[in-house]
Each structure stands twice: as structure tokens, then as C-alpha cells.
Design a protein around this motif. Structure first.
Motif, PDB file in Angstrom:
ATOM      1  N   PRO A  20      -4.253  -2.027  -3.383  1.00 42.08           N
ATOM      2  CA  PRO A  20      -3.840  -1.043  -2.380  1.00 42.08           C
ATOM      3  C   PRO A  20      -2.449  -1.314  -1.815  1.00 42.08           C
ATOM      4  CG  PRO A  20      -5.438  -2.566  -1.467  1.00 42.08           C
ATOM      5  CD  PRO A  20      -5.332  -2.887  -2.930  1.00 42.08           C
ATOM      6  N   LEU A  21      -1.773  -0.244  -1.468  1.00 46.17           N
ATOM      7  CA  LEU A  21      -0.526  -0.335  -0.713  1.00 46.17           C
ATOM      8  C   LEU A  21      -0.933  -0.308   0.746  1.00 46.17           C
ATOM      9  CD1 LEU A  21       0.114   1.339  -3.469  1.00 46.17           C
ATOM     10  CD2 LEU A  21       2.280   1.752  -2.344  1.00 46.17           C
ATOM     11  N   THR A  22      -0.698  -1.386   1.461  1.00 44.93           N
ATOM     12  CA  THR A  22      -1.201  -1.490   2.830  1.00 44.93           C
ATOM     13  C   THR A  22      -0.098  -1.577   3.878  1.00 44.93           C
ATOM     14  OG1 THR A  22      -1.391  -3.878   2.558  1.00 44.93           O
ATOM     15  CG2 THR A  22      -3.369  -2.562   2.131  1.00 44.93           C
ATOM     16  N   ALA A  23       1.088  -1.966   3.487  1.00 42.28           N
ATOM     17  CA  ALA A  23       2.184  -2.134   4.437  1.00 42.28           C
ATOM     18  C   ALA A  23       3.342  -1.212   4.060  1.00 42.28           C
ATOM     19  CB  ALA A  23       2.658  -3.585   4.442  1.00 42.28           C
ATOM     20  N   ASP A  24       4.163  -0.891   5.041  1.00 43.02           N
ATOM     21  CA  ASP A  24       5.318  -0.033   4.772  1.00 43.02           C
ATOM     22  C   ASP A  24       6.165  -0.563   3.633  1.00 43.02           C
ATOM     23  OD1 ASP A  24       4.679   1.829   6.716  1.00 43.02           O
ATOM     24  OD2 ASP A  24       6.035   0.993   8.213  1.00 43.02           O
ATOM     25  N   ILE A  25       6.347  -1.875   3.559  1.00 46.21           N
ATOM     26  CA  ILE A  25       7.178  -2.463   2.501  1.00 46.21           C
ATOM     27  C   ILE A  25       6.614  -2.142   1.121  1.00 46.21           C
ATOM     28  CG2 ILE A  25       6.068  -4.731   2.539  1.00 46.21           C
ATOM     29  CD1 ILE A  25       9.831  -4.087   2.060  1.00 46.21           C
ATOM     30  N   HIS A  26       5.285  -2.038   0.985  1.00 46.03           N
ATOM     31  CA  HIS A  26       4.676  -1.673  -0.301  1.00 46.03           C
ATOM     32  C   HIS A  26       5.087  -0.257  -0.702  1.00 46.03           C
ATOM     33  CE1 HIS A  26       1.177  -4.571   0.821  1.00 46.03           C
ATOM     34  NE2 HIS A  26       2.195  -5.226   0.291  1.00 46.03           N
ATOM     35  N   PHE A  27       5.028   0.665   0.261  1.00 45.02           N
ATOM     36  CA  PHE A  27       5.385   2.057  -0.021  1.00 45.02           C
ATOM     37  C   PHE A  27       6.858   2.182  -0.396  1.00 45.02           C
ATOM     38  CE2 PHE A  27       1.537   2.547   2.503  1.00 45.02           C
ATOM     39  CZ  PHE A  27       0.873   3.540   1.823  1.00 45.02           C
ATOM     40  N   TYR A  28       7.727   1.541   0.378  1.00 46.03           N
ATOM     41  CA  TYR A  28       9.164   1.659   0.112  1.00 46.03           C
ATOM     42  C   TYR A  28       9.558   0.983  -1.204  1.00 46.03           C
ATOM     43  CZ  TYR A  28       9.908   3.829   4.595  1.00 46.03           C
ATOM     44  OH  TYR A  28       9.876   4.714   5.650  1.00 46.03           O
ATOM     45  N   THR A  29       8.945  -0.143  -1.508  1.00 46.47           N
ATOM     46  CA  THR A  29       9.226  -0.815  -2.777  1.00 46.47           C
ATOM     47  C   THR A  29       8.751   0.041  -3.946  1.00 46.47           C
ATOM     48  OG1 THR A  29       9.058  -2.980  -1.725  1.00 46.47           O
ATOM     49  CG2 THR A  29       8.848  -2.919  -4.121  1.00 46.47           C
ATOM     50  N   ALA A  30       7.560   0.613  -3.828  1.00 40.43           N
ATOM     51  CA  ALA A  30       7.036   1.480  -4.889  1.00 40.43           C
ATOM     52  C   ALA A  30       7.930   2.699  -5.084  1.00 40.43           C
ATOM     53  CB  ALA A  30       5.604   1.908  -4.566  1.00 40.43           C
ATOM     54  N   MET A  31       8.458   3.249  -3.982  1.00 44.56           N
ATOM     55  CA  MET A  31       9.341   4.407  -4.102  1.00 44.56           C
ATOM     56  C   MET A  31      10.646   4.008  -4.789  1.00 44.56           C
ATOM     57  SD  MET A  31      10.691   7.095  -1.200  1.00 44.56           S
ATOM     58  CE  MET A  31      11.840   5.984  -0.377  1.00 44.56           C
ATOM     59  N   ASN A  70      -5.711   9.390   6.181  1.00 45.60           N
ATOM     60  CA  ASN A  70      -6.868   9.935   5.454  1.00 45.60           C
ATOM     61  C   ASN A  70      -6.987   9.435   4.027  1.00 45.60           C
ATOM     62  OD1 ASN A  70      -7.418  11.451   7.707  1.00 45.60           O
ATOM     63  ND2 ASN A  70      -6.422  13.290   6.931  1.00 45.60           N
ATOM     64  N   CYS A  71      -5.956   8.785   3.521  1.00 44.42           N
ATOM     65  CA  CYS A  71      -5.916   8.435   2.096  1.00 44.42           C
ATOM     66  C   CYS A  71      -5.754   6.934   1.878  1.00 44.42           C
ATOM     67  CB  CYS A  71      -4.740   9.144   1.420  1.00 44.42           C
ATOM     68  SG  CYS A  71      -4.838  10.930   1.502  1.00 44.42           S
ATOM     69  N   LYS A  72      -6.173   6.524   0.697  1.00 43.36           N
ATOM     70  CA  LYS A  72      -5.887   5.179   0.201  1.00 43.36           C
ATOM     71  C   LYS A  72      -4.906   5.334  -0.946  1.00 43.36           C
ATOM     72  CE  LYS A  72     -10.439   3.325   1.301  1.00 43.36           C
ATOM     73  NZ  LYS A  72     -11.682   2.825   0.749  1.00 43.36           N
ATOM     74  N   PHE A  73      -3.893   4.509  -0.954  1.00 47.62           N
ATOM     75  CA  PHE A  73      -2.861   4.538  -1.984  1.00 47.62           C
ATOM     76  C   PHE A  73      -2.960   3.249  -2.777  1.00 47.62           C
ATOM     77  CE2 PHE A  73      -1.589   7.049   1.599  1.00 47.62           C
ATOM     78  CZ  PHE A  73      -1.076   8.208   1.044  1.00 47.62           C
ATOM     79  N   LYS A  74      -2.998   3.361  -4.095  1.00 50.05           N
ATOM     80  CA  LYS A  74      -3.121   2.176  -4.952  1.00 50.05           C
ATOM     81  C   LYS A  74      -2.112   2.242  -6.082  1.00 50.05           C
ATOM     82  CE  LYS A  74      -7.997   1.489  -3.962  1.00 50.05           C
ATOM     83  NZ  LYS A  74      -9.306   1.181  -4.524  1.00 50.05           N
TER      84      LYS A  74
END
Length: 77
Positions: A20-31, A70-74
């Protein structure tokens, strides 16, 4: 060849698949890395693709926007 945590405590190379992407850094790195992401609501796959935009409340994956609460991101890779 995939490995797990060794007896010497070295970090595994199992990858990020379905973690799972749980922290903001996970989302920004994935982007930035354009890593494919899967989006789930109640364990049902509702979307997948690359992150296009991130806000405090939502994440745009492909052409759809999903509410973070509402969502889980993986990771899909």
C-alpha cells in the motif's frame, strides 16, 4: 531471482507489488516515477494506472479521481 530478508538483516528485493501507498511521499514518488498503481474500495479493484495529480483529498489515477479517505492505493508492480 527474488529474495527475502536474509539472516544478516539485509533489505529484501521482493519489490513493492501490491504494497500500500500510505504516506504522501509514496504518492509523490509513484507519480514522479510513473509507477502503475491499483485503486481499491472495500477490496474491490476500481481502477488502475499512473498517478496524474495529487491533492490533500484525492488522487487522480489515469482519467479518474479517487478520494483518499475512501480508497486504498497499492503498487501494481
Amino acid at each position: 531471482m527474488r529474495t527475502t530478508l536474509s539472516q544478516y538483516g539485509k533489505i529484501s528485493d521482493m519489490g513493492r507489488f501490491m504494497k500500500p501507498l500510505t504516506a504522501d511521499i509514496h504518492f509523490y514518488t509513484a507519480m514522479l516515477d510513473q509507477t502503475p498503481i491499483a485503486v481499491f474500495i472495500s477490496d474491490e479493484l476500481v481502477g488502475c494506472g499512473r498517478i496524474q495529480e495529487i491533492t490533500e483529498n484525492s488522487v487522480k489515477v489515469g482519467d479518474a479521481r479517487y478520494l483518499r479517505e475512501n480508497c486504498k492505493f497499492k503498487y501494481a508492480v
